[in-house]
Design a protein around this motif. Structure first.
Motif, mmCIF file in Angstrom:
data_model
loop_
_atom_site.group_PDB
_atom_site.id
_atom_site.type_symbol
_atom_site.label_atom_id
_atom_site.label_comp_id
_atom_site.label_asym_id
_atom_site.label_seq_id
_atom_site.Cartn_x
_atom_site.Cartn_y
_atom_site.Cartn_z
ATOM 1 N N ALA A 227 0.805 -1.101 0.013
ATOM 2 C CA ALA A 227 -0.072 -0.020 0.125
ATOM 3 C C ALA A 227 0.805 1.161 0.061
ATOM 4 O O ALA A 227 0.273 2.238 -0.575
ATOM 5 C CB ALA A 227 -1.091 0.025 1.172
ATOM 6 N N SER A 232 -2.849 2.173 -2.575
ATOM 7 C CA SER A 232 -3.875 1.637 -2.084
ATOM 8 C C SER A 232 -4.062 0.042 -2.549
ATOM 9 O O SER A 232 -3.370 -0.083 -3.822
ATOM 10 C CB SER A 232 -5.193 2.221 -2.385
ATOM 11 N N THR A 233 -4.651 -0.924 -1.890
ATOM 12 C CA THR A 233 -5.094 -2.130 -2.615
ATOM 13 C C THR A 233 -6.537 -2.267 -2.355
ATOM 14 O O THR A 233 -7.362 -1.346 -1.798
ATOM 15 C CB THR A 233 -4.568 -3.134 -1.605
ATOM 16 N N THR A 234 -7.184 -3.288 -2.960
ATOM 17 C CA THR A 234 -8.390 -3.910 -2.810
ATOM 18 C C THR A 234 -9.083 -4.838 -1.658
ATOM 19 O O THR A 234 -9.961 -5.256 -1.520
ATOM 20 C CB THR A 234 -8.979 -4.549 -4.114
ATOM 21 N N SER A 235 -7.864 -5.019 -0.728
ATOM 22 C CA SER A 235 -7.990 -6.030 0.233
ATOM 23 C C SER A 235 -9.186 -5.507 1.291
ATOM 24 O O SER A 235 -9.987 -6.318 1.748
ATOM 25 C CB SER A 235 -6.816 -6.230 0.903
ATOM 26 N N ALA A 236 -9.347 -4.111 1.606
ATOM 27 C CA ALA A 236 -10.402 -3.497 2.526
ATOM 28 C C ALA A 236 -11.999 -3.996 1.855
ATOM 29 O O ALA A 236 -12.489 -4.401 2.761
ATOM 30 C CB ALA A 236 -10.231 -2.205 2.837
ATOM 31 N N SER A 237 -12.074 -3.754 0.908
ATOM 32 C CA SER A 237 -13.213 -4.125 0.032
ATOM 33 C C SER A 237 -13.607 -5.393 -0.005
ATOM 34 O O SER A 237 -14.808 -5.775 -0.045
ATOM 35 C CB SER A 237 -13.464 -3.555 -1.218
ATOM 36 N N ARG A 257 -15.638 1.538 -1.066
ATOM 37 C CA ARG A 257 -14.912 1.205 0.148
ATOM 38 C C ARG A 257 -13.411 1.376 -0.023
ATOM 39 O O ARG A 257 -12.783 1.564 1.072
ATOM 40 C CB ARG A 257 -15.073 -0.376 0.398
ATOM 41 N N ASP A 258 -12.757 1.381 -1.146
ATOM 42 C CA ASP A 258 -11.236 1.408 -1.219
ATOM 43 C C ASP A 258 -11.031 2.900 -1.614
ATOM 44 O O ASP A 258 -10.090 3.187 -2.103
ATOM 45 C CB ASP A 258 -10.640 0.294 -2.102
ATOM 46 N N SER A 259 -12.003 3.822 -1.812
ATOM 47 C CA SER A 259 -11.934 5.269 -2.125
ATOM 48 C C SER A 259 -10.959 5.367 -3.538
ATOM 49 O O SER A 259 -10.159 5.978 -3.871
ATOM 50 C CB SER A 259 -11.029 5.957 -1.303
ATOM 51 N N TYR A 265 -10.527 1.056 -9.673
ATOM 52 C CA TYR A 265 -10.721 -0.255 -8.866
ATOM 53 C C TYR A 265 -10.863 -1.715 -9.818
ATOM 54 O O TYR A 265 -10.347 -2.596 -9.194
ATOM 55 C CB TYR A 265 -12.095 -0.145 -8.303
ATOM 56 N N ARG A 268 -7.424 -2.470 -10.667
ATOM 57 C CA ARG A 268 -6.453 -2.929 -9.456
ATOM 58 C C ARG A 268 -6.974 -4.363 -9.005
ATOM 59 O O ARG A 268 -6.273 -5.343 -8.687
ATOM 60 C CB ARG A 268 -6.548 -1.828 -8.526
#
Length: 352
Positions: A227, A232-237, A257-259, A265, A268
């Protein structure tokens, strides 16, 4: 996407006997590929702890076998072990595989594989060259390590090569990509034999991801994103979506969710997982439905709602498309063989 329950009757293991897995090693074998077969199948047990598999290391000529490392291994069993095996696994050897041609197996190896004509046969990495040389892949789809796929396609034109997937399940014959994809293939076979809960328990004990679809890309551009470097990554979403599979989930919701913008998105997400966001969500919903079918008495309609498919008809459609069987057939096959994790509902939190 692999048909994970294709030929379901063949894959179901006999109730009171262990399934015999013969690992056929040759000079130059990669120790990791031999070890992963023993580790994964060896950790599959019933609720009471009874092993579900017996694993045998065999060679055309029993004895010391050279590896690609600085130590040999000992194969105590000969080719007779293949004749009584339920599954035969052929790991790779970089010393021999890419020199093989159609019909080009030496007499001993050809005879050993011919004696296993009633067994399920699987290869790891360039072990697919052995299966192709034996004629076992003619007219079928197969994969191998992406670095060897062009040569494989040239050498074996009777085989349809898919260089971009982790593994291919053609029923009796299965092939996988590199060494790590061999883990995915072994877990897939355990899941096909005993259901998702047993496979998840094996993955948990060996600390590996419980489920990567066979159709996932071999090479993912950003497999372990940083990150701080990428922003950023897509792990949070993904974690957010796993906790809400029963809710309507849109691409716009996930991106927010990942802004990120939807376009950023989506790009990524594919870089990080090898799948589109909606493909990934569908797979996770199928996973959840499988767990509920194995571990609960819920109706198909209730399971469809909890897994996010909405209706029983939608669940049946996705099950048939993904697994090749109905939810009812899946439940009848795998209820009673589960090993549920204590204090959890099935490992969804690790599938990110």
């Amino acid at each position: 996407m692999a048909m994970m329950c294709k030929n379901l009757a063949m894959s179901r293991v006999r109730d009171q006997t262990t399934h015999r897995v013969a690992v056929l090693v040759r000079n130059g074998v990669l120790p990791m590929e031999l070890g992963l077969a023993h580790q994964l199948f060896g950790n599959a047990t019933t609720r009471s702890g009874r092993p579900l598999y017996t694993i045998l290391t065999c060679a055309v000529t029993p004895g010391m076998i050279r590896t690609d490392a600085d130590f040999p291994i000992y194969a105590p069993h000969g080719p007779e072990a293949l004749a009584s095996a339920d599954t035969v696994i052929v790991p790779s050897t970089h010393e021999q595989d890419e020199d093989l041609k159609p019909g080009g197996l030496d007499e001993g190896l050809a005879a050993a594989l011919d004696s296993a004509r009633d067994a399920r046969v699987a290869s790891i990495c360039t072990g697919a060259f052995v299966l192709a040389a034996a004629g076992l892949l003619d007219g079928l789809r197969a994969t191998t390590h992406w670095l060897s796929s062009d040569q494989f396609a040239r050498t074996f034109p009777a085989v349809t090569v898919d260089p971009d997937v982790l593994y291919v399940d053609e029923g009796r014959v299965l092939t996988s990509a590199g060494e790590a994809a061999g883990i995915d293939l072994c877990l897939h076979m355990i899941r096909r034999d005993h259901g998702s809960a047993v496979a998840a328990a094996v993955a948990r004990r060996t600390v590996v991801p419980p489920h990567r679809e066979g159709g996932q890309a071999q090479y993912i551009q950003r497999p372990v994103p940083d990150a701080q470097l990428t922003g950023s990554t897509t792990s949070a979403s993904r974690a957010w979506a796993l906790a809400r599979l029963g809710d309507p989930l849109t691409l716009r919701d996930l991106a927010a969710r990942d802004s990120m913008s939807v376009r950023t998105y989506s790009r990524r997400f594919r870089e990080e997982t090898g799948l589109t966001p909606m493909q990934w969500i569908t797979q996770r919903r199928v996973d959840r439905a499988r767990e509920l079918l194995e571990q609960t008495d819920h109706t198909v309609d209730r399971i469809a709602a909890e897994a996010g498919f909405g209706t029983g008809a939608s669940l049946r459609q996705h099950f048939q498309a993904t697994l090749g069987v109905s939810p009812g057939t899946y439940r009848a096959t795998f209820r009673g063989s589960v090993v549920p994790p204590r204090g959890t509902r099935g490992d969804l939190s690790t599938r990110i």
